[in-house]
Design a protein around this motif. Structure first.
Motif, mmCIF file in Angstrom:
data_model
loop_
_atom_site.group_PDB
_atom_site.id
_atom_site.type_symbol
_atom_site.label_atom_id
_atom_site.label_comp_id
_atom_site.label_asym_id
_atom_site.label_seq_id
_atom_site.Cartn_x
_atom_site.Cartn_y
_atom_site.Cartn_z
ATOM 1 N N ILE A 84 0.839 -1.202 0.000
ATOM 2 C CA ILE A 84 0.000 0.000 0.000
ATOM 3 C C ILE A 84 0.875 1.254 0.000
ATOM 4 C CG2 ILE A 84 -1.816 1.269 1.222
ATOM 5 C CD1 ILE A 84 -2.772 -1.369 2.357
ATOM 6 N N GLY A 85 0.665 2.108 -0.986
ATOM 7 C CA GLY A 85 1.363 3.386 -1.046
ATOM 8 C C GLY A 85 0.463 4.504 -0.551
ATOM 9 N N GLU A 86 0.809 5.737 -0.921
ATOM 10 C CA GLU A 86 0.044 6.878 -0.407
ATOM 11 C C GLU A 86 -1.115 7.251 -1.342
ATOM 12 O OE1 GLU A 86 2.125 10.387 1.324
ATOM 13 O OE2 GLU A 86 1.195 11.469 -0.334
ATOM 14 N N GLY A 87 -0.755 7.658 -2.529
ATOM 15 C CA GLY A 87 -1.781 8.077 -3.480
ATOM 16 C C GLY A 87 -1.137 8.282 -4.834
ATOM 17 N N PRO A 88 -1.936 8.292 -5.889
ATOM 18 C CA PRO A 88 -1.386 8.404 -7.247
ATOM 19 C C PRO A 88 -0.701 9.746 -7.490
ATOM 20 C CG PRO A 88 -3.749 7.859 -7.257
ATOM 21 C CD PRO A 88 -3.403 8.189 -5.857
ATOM 22 N N GLY A 89 0.294 9.718 -8.361
ATOM 23 C CA GLY A 89 0.919 10.940 -8.858
ATOM 24 C C GLY A 89 0.444 11.171 -10.288
ATOM 25 N N ALA A 90 1.148 12.067 -11.001
ATOM 26 C CA ALA A 90 0.705 12.458 -12.344
ATOM 27 C C ALA A 90 0.664 11.275 -13.307
ATOM 28 C CB ALA A 90 1.620 13.549 -12.879
ATOM 29 N N LYS B 198 -3.078 3.450 -13.073
ATOM 30 C CA LYS B 198 -2.398 2.323 -12.421
ATOM 31 C C LYS B 198 -1.435 2.843 -11.359
ATOM 32 C CE LYS B 198 -1.279 -1.504 -15.487
ATOM 33 N NZ LYS B 198 -0.128 -2.081 -16.169
ATOM 34 N N PRO B 199 -1.362 2.160 -10.209
ATOM 35 C CA PRO B 199 -0.445 2.668 -9.180
ATOM 36 C C PRO B 199 1.024 2.418 -9.520
ATOM 37 C CG PRO B 199 -1.483 0.637 -8.435
ATOM 38 C CD PRO B 199 -2.098 0.983 -9.764
ATOM 39 N N PHE B 200 1.867 3.299 -9.027
ATOM 40 C CA PHE B 200 3.328 3.140 -9.092
ATOM 41 C C PHE B 200 3.838 2.837 -10.505
ATOM 42 C CE2 PHE B 200 2.748 2.610 -4.494
ATOM 43 C CZ PHE B 200 3.792 3.382 -4.016
ATOM 44 N N ARG C 233 8.313 7.402 -11.570
ATOM 45 C CA ARG C 233 9.690 7.152 -11.098
ATOM 46 C C ARG C 233 9.712 6.364 -9.790
ATOM 47 N NH1 ARG C 233 12.504 12.435 -10.506
ATOM 48 N NH2 ARG C 233 13.946 11.139 -9.479
ATOM 49 N N ALA C 234 8.813 6.710 -8.886
ATOM 50 C CA ALA C 234 8.753 5.956 -7.619
ATOM 51 C C ALA C 234 8.398 4.491 -7.906
ATOM 52 C CB ALA C 234 7.734 6.583 -6.675
ATOM 53 N N GLY C 235 7.573 4.308 -8.908
ATOM 54 C CA GLY C 235 7.170 2.950 -9.294
ATOM 55 C C GLY C 235 8.339 2.140 -9.837
ATOM 56 N N THR D 266 -1.904 -1.276 -4.088
ATOM 57 C CA THR D 266 -2.907 -0.206 -4.121
ATOM 58 C C THR D 266 -2.396 0.988 -3.312
ATOM 59 O OG1 THR D 266 -5.266 0.320 -3.906
ATOM 60 C CG2 THR D 266 -4.303 -1.031 -2.153
ATOM 61 N N ASN D 267 -3.231 1.967 -3.094
ATOM 62 C CA ASN D 267 -2.866 3.179 -2.358
ATOM 63 C C ASN D 267 -3.904 3.501 -1.294
ATOM 64 O OD1 ASN D 267 -0.423 4.330 -3.593
ATOM 65 N ND2 ASN D 267 -1.655 4.439 -5.455
ATOM 66 N N VAL D 268 -3.537 4.405 -0.375
ATOM 67 C CA VAL D 268 -4.510 4.841 0.648
ATOM 68 C C VAL D 268 -5.664 5.608 -0.008
ATOM 69 C CG1 VAL D 268 -4.824 6.339 2.670
ATOM 70 C CG2 VAL D 268 -2.782 4.901 2.488
ATOM 71 N N PHE E 139 10.117 2.633 4.227
ATOM 72 C CA PHE E 139 10.116 3.948 3.601
ATOM 73 C C PHE E 139 9.480 3.898 2.213
ATOM 74 C CE2 PHE E 139 13.941 4.641 6.429
ATOM 75 C CZ PHE E 139 13.276 5.507 7.287
ATOM 76 N N HIS E 140 8.850 5.010 1.864
ATOM 77 C CA HIS E 140 8.233 5.133 0.547
ATOM 78 C C HIS E 140 9.338 5.337 -0.496
ATOM 79 C CE1 HIS E 140 5.813 6.732 -2.716
ATOM 80 N NE2 HIS E 140 4.724 6.350 -2.060
ATOM 81 N N PRO E 141 9.213 4.709 -1.681
ATOM 82 C CA PRO E 141 10.265 4.882 -2.690
ATOM 83 C C PRO E 141 10.522 6.352 -3.068
ATOM 84 C CG PRO E 141 8.561 3.335 -3.454
ATOM 85 C CD PRO E 141 8.183 3.753 -2.085
#
Ligand code: URA
Length: 241
Positions: free
Chosen positions: A87-93, A100-102, A105-107, A127-129, A205-207
């Motif tokens: 589980i990550g935080e939330g989607p980025g751009a 799709k999650p991650f 770059r973090a993905g 998934t994400n929060v 830690f989060h990527p």
């Protein structure tokens, strides 16, 4: 009015319902009535259906600042039969664009982290929060996290993971508790009841944080090794369909 013709398959289903029989209908000529497999077949169908219901429910959320500015719902990626959930935080751009999650770059870093312990996306479920991109990539507010938590809880129940990896403080705080600090809480197994399931949760830690603070990767590596060991100890099957 003309009655619709009843297909053979529907007739068979109807008669079997009458005698309360559990059967699986397949287009294959052999094993048409596979009573032995009907349970797992049904539960898989149920899981797919329930996940789809959950996705629709999240997608119909009203008056949500996240959804208003997002392009797509970001529900999940990976293998829905996996016993390892991330589980990550939330989607980025990028995630917002692809749904799709991650995938940004973090993905890419997450993929490398998984690879370091011999895992691949097809072996895990991600998934994400929150399921919509927060504007300007801000952290979701406490209210937003609270609002999405029942969805996340249901998501966890449906996947029913044996190992739950929480990436970053948002996932840690949402799932384990508000009062935890990631630098202290990471790298520790916690037996945790979530909704109607019990799982082994660990935070790391989060990527995205690791990209900003590469010197912290050594701690993430310790956590990943703990995940690998748990997978072996619990004899988790990685080759699920
Ligand atoms: N960061 C997250 O927490 N989740 C994503 O899906 C992408 C980046």
């Amino acid at each position: 009015m003309k009655n619709k013709p009843i297909s053979n398959n529907n007739k068979i289903k109807f008669y079997h319902k009458l005698i309360n029989n559990e059967v699986i209908y397949s287009k294959n000529s052999i094993n048409r009535y596979d009573k032995m497999n009907s349970k797992s077949g049904n539960s898989l169908n149920n899981k797919v259906e329930e996940l789809e219901k959950l996705r629709k429910k999240i997608n119909s959320i009203k008056n949500c600042e996240l959804k208003k500015s997002a392009n797509n719902i970001v529900f999940s990626d990976g293998n829905l039969n996996s016993k390892i959930m991330i589980i990550g935080e939330g989607p980025g751009a990028n995630e917002d664009k692809e749904g799709k999650p991650f995938v940004g770059r973090a993905g890419k870093l997450l993929d490398k982290m998984l690879e370091s312990i011999k895992l691949h996306r097809k072996n895990v479920y991600i998934t994400n929060v929150v399921n919509f991109r927060p504007p300007m990539n801000r952290r979701p507010t406490d209210e937003e996290i609270k609002r999405y938590l029942p969805f996340l809880t249901r998501h966890i129940e449906l996947i029913n993971p044996k190992v739950l990896l929480l990436l970053g403080s948002t996932a840690l705080n949402a799932v384990i508790g508000d009062e935890m600090v990631i630098s202290k809480a990471r790298g520790r197994w916690e037996r945790k009841k979530i909704g109607n399931i019990v799982t082994n949760a660990i935070a790391s830690f989060h990527p995205a944080f690791l990209m900003r603070q590469p010197d912290q990767k050594k701690y993430a590596w310790e956590d990943l090794k703990m995940v690998r060991k748990k997978i072996l100890d619990l004899k988790i099957n990685l080759n699920v369909e």
